[in-house]
Design a protein around this motif. Structure first.
Motif, PDB file in Angstrom:
ATOM      1  N   TYR A 171      44.490  65.677 -13.326  1.00 59.42           N
ATOM      2  CA  TYR A 171      45.893  65.921 -12.981  1.00 59.42           C
ATOM      3  C   TYR A 171      45.987  67.190 -12.122  1.00 59.42           C
ATOM      4  CZ  TYR A 171      50.934  66.660 -13.510  1.00 59.42           C
ATOM      5  OH  TYR A 171      52.271  66.863 -13.252  1.00 59.42           O
ATOM      6  N   GLY A 172      45.295  68.232 -12.529  1.00 60.90           N
ATOM      7  CA  GLY A 172      45.290  69.468 -11.750  1.00 60.90           C
ATOM      8  C   GLY A 172      44.669  69.276 -10.381  1.00 60.90           C
ATOM      9  N   MET A 173      43.643  68.421 -10.306  1.00 60.95           N
ATOM     10  CA  MET A 173      42.996  68.135  -9.030  1.00 60.95           C
ATOM     11  C   MET A 173      43.976  67.467  -8.069  1.00 60.95           C
ATOM     12  SD  MET A 173      39.663  65.697  -8.372  1.00 60.95           S
ATOM     13  CE  MET A 173      38.544  66.719  -9.322  1.00 60.95           C
ATOM     14  N   ILE A 174      44.680  66.458  -8.557  1.00 64.21           N
ATOM     15  CA  ILE A 174      45.646  65.737  -7.718  1.00 64.21           C
ATOM     16  C   ILE A 174      46.758  66.668  -7.246  1.00 64.21           C
ATOM     17  CG2 ILE A 174      47.380  63.887  -7.706  1.00 64.21           C
ATOM     18  CD1 ILE A 174      44.611  62.753  -7.704  1.00 64.21           C
ATOM     19  N   GLN A 207      38.512  82.799  -8.654  1.00 60.25           N
ATOM     20  CA  GLN A 207      37.060  82.801  -8.725  1.00 60.25           C
ATOM     21  C   GLN A 207      36.505  81.600  -7.963  1.00 60.25           C
ATOM     22  OE1 GLN A 207      36.392  82.759 -12.943  1.00 60.25           O
ATOM     23  NE2 GLN A 207      36.741  84.961 -13.162  1.00 60.25           N
ATOM     24  N   ASN A 208      35.197  81.578  -7.847  1.00 62.39           N
ATOM     25  CA  ASN A 208      34.529  80.496  -7.123  1.00 62.39           C
ATOM     26  C   ASN A 208      34.286  79.323  -8.065  1.00 62.39           C
ATOM     27  OD1 ASN A 208      33.170  79.097  -5.139  1.00 62.39           O
ATOM     28  ND2 ASN A 208      31.225  80.144  -5.487  1.00 62.39           N
ATOM     29  N   ASN A 209      35.377  78.692  -8.521  1.00 63.36           N
ATOM     30  CA  ASN A 209      35.227  77.624  -9.511  1.00 63.36           C
ATOM     31  C   ASN A 209      36.034  76.371  -9.178  1.00 63.36           C
ATOM     32  OD1 ASN A 209      37.783  78.599  -9.928  1.00 63.36           O
ATOM     33  ND2 ASN A 209      37.487  79.174 -12.071  1.00 63.36           N
ATOM     34  N   LEU A 210      36.515  76.245  -7.925  1.00 63.13           N
ATOM     35  CA  LEU A 210      37.285  75.056  -7.554  1.00 63.13           C
ATOM     36  C   LEU A 210      36.318  73.930  -7.220  1.00 63.13           C
ATOM     37  CD1 LEU A 210      40.045  73.783  -7.024  1.00 63.13           C
ATOM     38  CD2 LEU A 210      39.899  74.628  -4.660  1.00 63.13           C
ATOM     39  N   PHE A 211      36.389  72.863  -7.985  1.00 61.45           N
ATOM     40  CA  PHE A 211      35.469  71.746  -7.814  1.00 61.45           C
ATOM     41  C   PHE A 211      35.592  71.175  -6.404  1.00 61.45           C
ATOM     42  CE2 PHE A 211      33.991  67.343  -8.341  1.00 61.45           C
ATOM     43  CZ  PHE A 211      32.799  67.568  -9.008  1.00 61.45           C
ATOM     44  N   GLY A 212      34.439  71.004  -5.750  1.00 63.61           N
ATOM     45  CA  GLY A 212      34.412  70.479  -4.384  1.00 63.61           C
ATOM     46  C   GLY A 212      34.209  71.547  -3.337  1.00 63.61           C
ATOM     47  N   VAL A 260      38.368  60.050  -6.844  1.00 72.06           N
ATOM     48  CA  VAL A 260      39.486  60.184  -7.774  1.00 72.06           C
ATOM     49  C   VAL A 260      40.807  59.894  -7.065  1.00 72.06           C
ATOM     50  CG1 VAL A 260      40.792  61.821  -9.193  1.00 72.06           C
ATOM     51  CG2 VAL A 260      38.294  61.803  -9.295  1.00 72.06           C
ATOM     52  N   PHE A 261      41.016  60.500  -5.911  1.00 75.73           N
ATOM     53  CA  PHE A 261      42.258  60.278  -5.156  1.00 75.73           C
ATOM     54  C   PHE A 261      42.407  58.806  -4.762  1.00 75.73           C
ATOM     55  CE2 PHE A 261      42.538  64.851  -4.758  1.00 75.73           C
ATOM     56  CZ  PHE A 261      43.890  65.107  -4.523  1.00 75.73           C
ATOM     57  N   GLU A 262      41.346  58.234  -4.258  1.00 66.99           N
ATOM     58  CA  GLU A 262      41.418  56.841  -3.762  1.00 66.99           C
ATOM     59  C   GLU A 262      41.649  55.859  -4.906  1.00 66.99           C
ATOM     60  OE1 GLU A 262      37.742  56.556  -1.704  1.00 66.99           O
ATOM     61  OE2 GLU A 262      38.435  57.727   0.038  1.00 66.99           O
ATOM     62  N   ARG A 263      40.947  56.015  -6.027  1.00 67.17           N
ATOM     63  CA  ARG A 263      41.113  55.093  -7.147  1.00 67.17           C
ATOM     64  C   ARG A 263      42.492  55.249  -7.781  1.00 67.17           C
ATOM     65  NH1 ARG A 263      35.906  55.217 -10.995  1.00 67.17           N
ATOM     66  NH2 ARG A 263      36.868  53.290 -11.770  1.00 67.17           N
ATOM     67  N   TYR A 264      42.980  56.483  -7.822  1.00 64.40           N
ATOM     68  CA  TYR A 264      44.297  56.710  -8.421  1.00 64.40           C
ATOM     69  C   TYR A 264      45.403  56.116  -7.559  1.00 64.40           C
ATOM     70  CZ  TYR A 264      48.213  59.045 -10.687  1.00 64.40           C
ATOM     71  OH  TYR A 264      49.399  59.304 -11.349  1.00 64.40           O
ATOM     72  N   THR A 265      45.322  56.309  -6.247  1.00 63.29           N
ATOM     73  CA  THR A 265      46.368  55.759  -5.362  1.00 63.29           C
ATOM     74  C   THR A 265      46.298  54.236  -5.291  1.00 63.29           C
ATOM     75  OG1 THR A 265      44.904  56.131  -3.454  1.00 63.29           O
ATOM     76  CG2 THR A 265      46.549  57.814  -3.915  1.00 63.29           C
ATOM     77  N   ALA A 266      45.112  53.654  -5.569  1.00 62.40           N
ATOM     78  CA  ALA A 266      44.995  52.182  -5.569  1.00 62.40           C
ATOM     79  C   ALA A 266      45.855  51.574  -6.662  1.00 62.40           C
ATOM     80  CB  ALA A 266      43.538  51.783  -5.740  1.00 62.40           C
ATOM     81  N   GLY A 267      46.152  52.354  -7.714  1.00 63.14           N
ATOM     82  CA  GLY A 267      47.086  51.910  -8.743  1.00 63.14           C
ATOM     83  C   GLY A 267      46.500  51.081  -9.857  1.00 63.14           C
ATOM     84  N   GLU A 268      45.204  50.813  -9.818  1.00 68.06           N
ATOM     85  CA  GLU A 268      44.604  49.976 -10.846  1.00 68.06           C
ATOM     86  C   GLU A 268      44.274  50.760 -12.121  1.00 68.06           C
ATOM     87  OE1 GLU A 268      41.249  47.987  -9.235  1.00 68.06           O
ATOM     88  OE2 GLU A 268      42.402  46.939  -7.676  1.00 68.06           O
ATOM     89  N   LEU A 269      43.970  52.032 -11.967  1.00 64.14           N
ATOM     90  CA  LEU A 269      43.594  52.857 -13.108  1.00 64.14           C
ATOM     91  C   LEU A 269      44.423  54.134 -13.154  1.00 64.14           C
ATOM     92  CD1 LEU A 269      39.682  52.678 -12.917  1.00 64.14           C
ATOM     93  CD2 LEU A 269      41.138  51.446 -14.519  1.00 64.14           C
ATOM     94  N   GLY A 270      44.695  54.608 -14.367  1.00 67.60           N
ATOM     95  CA  GLY A 270      45.342  55.903 -14.529  1.00 67.60           C
ATOM     96  C   GLY A 270      44.291  57.003 -14.573  1.00 67.60           C
ATOM     97  N   LEU A 271      44.729  58.240 -14.635  1.00 67.24           N
ATOM     98  CA  LEU A 271      43.797  59.364 -14.612  1.00 67.24           C
ATOM     99  C   LEU A 271      42.896  59.394 -15.842  1.00 67.24           C
ATOM    100  CD1 LEU A 271      46.078  62.226 -13.206  1.00 67.24           C
ATOM    101  CD2 LEU A 271      44.332  60.907 -12.005  1.00 67.24           C
ATOM    102  N   ARG A 272      43.439  59.010 -16.985  1.00 69.45           N
ATOM    103  CA  ARG A 272      42.621  59.024 -18.209  1.00 69.45           C
ATOM    104  C   ARG A 272      41.501  57.995 -18.110  1.00 69.45           C
ATOM    105  NH1 ARG A 272      46.428  59.586 -21.225  1.00 69.45           N
ATOM    106  NH2 ARG A 272      46.177  61.763 -21.864  1.00 69.45           N
TER     107      ARG A 272
END
Length: 326
Positions: free
Chosen positions: A267-270, A204-209, A230-242
Motif C-alpha cells: 500500500y505504501g509502495m503504491i 535513509q537509503n531504504n526505499l525499495f527499488g 506490483v503496480f501492473e498486477r494491481y491495476t489489472a484488477g485481478e488481485l488485491g494487495l494482500r
C-alpha cells in the motif's frame, strides 16, 4: 505414616512461597531501615556498604554512540569497583532507545522490577537526561525506587535521591532536560521544513527499488522489476494487495533485510510518488514532541513535483491508475 494428597501438597507449596515472600519483604524492610539510619547519621552513599548497579542508554545505534556506551559501561564498572564499600550487582543498558519516555526501554523496566526484589540499593547513572527526559517519569520512578529503599545517583547533576532536597533539585533539572528535548524537536522540525521547501532528498537509503547516492536516487533493476510487477498486477484488477503480497512470499521474493512483503508495505509502495519520478515531501507530521507517533497529512498539503534526481520506475499513467484503485 503421613499421607499427603495433591491438594495438601499444593497448599504446602503455596505456604512456602508465601513464607518466602514475607521473608523477602521483611529483609527489604530491614535494609530500608538501615539506609534510613545512614541518612540520620549523616553518612554519605560513598562510605556506606551498598549493593550498586548502573544504568546507561544511548539514543541511536550508530557506531559513535555505541562506542560511547561501551565507554560508559567500563567507566561505571571501574567506578563501582574502586569503592571498597560498594558491591557491583550488574548493569542495565538500553541501546538505540529514545529517552523521551520509558516506553519500550526493556532494560530500564527490568531494572525497576529487580529493584523491587531487593537486588541492589543504589543505581548510578550519568545524568537525568539518560534516566528520563520526562519530568513526570523522573519523579514517578525515583519515588517508586525510594519506596523499595533504592536510591539513584545522577553523577553529572550531583543529585542523590536519598538526600532530603533531592526531589526539588530533580524536578528543576528534569524540567530543564525536558525543555531541551522540546527545543531540539523544534529545531529538527524547522530543519525538515526548510529541507522540504528546498526539495532536499531526506530519509535513509531504504526505499525499495532505489539506492541513494550523493543526494540522488539510482534504480536497482532487480528490485524495480518487482515494483513494476506490483503496480501492473494491481491495476489489472485481478488481485488485491494482500493476495499479491502472499504470492510474492510464496515465490520467496522478499524486501530489504529479507523481510516479507505485507499489505501495508505494498500500500505504501503504491502511494509513494517517488516511483513515478516525483519529489514527495511533507506527507507526515507529528503533533507533539513527547508523542513520537506521526499522522498522514491530506494530499493537498504534500509537496510533490517532478525531480530529475529521482528516476521513475513506473509511468505517471500507471501510478495514477493504481492510486485510483486504492
Amino acid at each position: 505414616m503421613a499421607c499427603f494428597t495433591a491438594s495438601s501438597f499444593s497448599m504446602s507449596r503455596d505456604a512456602v512461597a508465601s513464607s518466602k515472600s514475607r521473608m523477602g519483604l521483611l529483609a527489604r524492610a530491614i535494609e530500608i531501615r538501615r539506609l534510613d539510619e545512614m541518612q540520620a547519621q549523616g553518612r554519605s552513599i560513598f562510605d556506606t556498604d551498598l549493593a550498586v548497579a548502573y544504568y546507561a542508554r544511548v539514543s541511536t545505534d550508530k557506531d559513535k554512540q555505541i562506542n560511547s556506551l561501551s565507554n560508559q559501561k567500563r567507566y561505571f564498572e571501574d567506578c563501582i569497583a574502586e569503592n571498597p564499600h560498594w558491591r557491583f550487582t550488574g548493569g542495565y543498558v538500553d541501546e538505540g532507545i529514545s529517552g523521551t519516555s520509558v516506553e519500550g526501554r526493556e532494560q530500564f523496566l527490568k531494572m525497576i522490577e529487580d529493584a523491587k526484589r531487593g537486588t541492589f540499593d543504589l543505581i548510578i547513572t550519568k545524568e537525568i537526561s539518560r534516566f528520563a527526559r520526562n519530568t513526570l517519569d523522573s519523579l514517578r520512578y525515583t519515588r517508586e525506587l525510594l519506596r523499595f529503599g533504592v536510591g539513584v545517583y545522577f553523577q553529572n547533576d550531583n543529585i542523590n535521591t536519598f538526600d532530603k532536597d533531592a526531589e526539588l533539585r530533580l524536578t528543576i533539572m528534569s524540567s530543564i532536560a525536558q525543555d531541551e528535548v522540546r527545543k531540539l524537536s523544534e529545531r529538527t522540525r524547522f530543519g525538515f521544513k526548510r529541507a522540504q521547501k528546498n526539495s532536499v532528498l531526506l530519509g535513509q537509503n531504504n526505499l525499495f527499488g532505489y539506492n541513494k547516492t550523493d543526494g540522488r536516487l539510482e534504480i536497482i533493476e532487480p528490485e524495480a522489476a518487482i515494483v513494476r510487477e506490483v503496480f501492473e498486477r494491481y491495476t489489472a484488477g485481478e488481485l488485491g494487495l494482500r493476495a499479491i503480497a502472499n504470492d510474492l512470499d510464496r515465490r520467496g521474493i522478499r524486501g530489504r533485510q529479507g523481510r516479507p512483503f505485507h499489505y501495508s508495505t505494498l500500500y505504501g509502495m503504491i502511494r509513494n510518488p517517488k516511483y513515478k519520478g516525483c519529489y514527495a515531501g511533507r506527507r507526515y507530521a507529528s503533533r507533539d514532541y513527547r508523542d513520537k507517533r506521526s499522522y498522514r497529512l491530506s494530499e493537498d498539503k504534500w509537496l510533490v513535483h517532478e525531480d530529475d534526481r529521482i528516476p521513475a520506475i513506473v509511468s505517471e499513467a500507471l501510478w495514477e491508475q493504481a492510486n485510483r484503485r486504492l
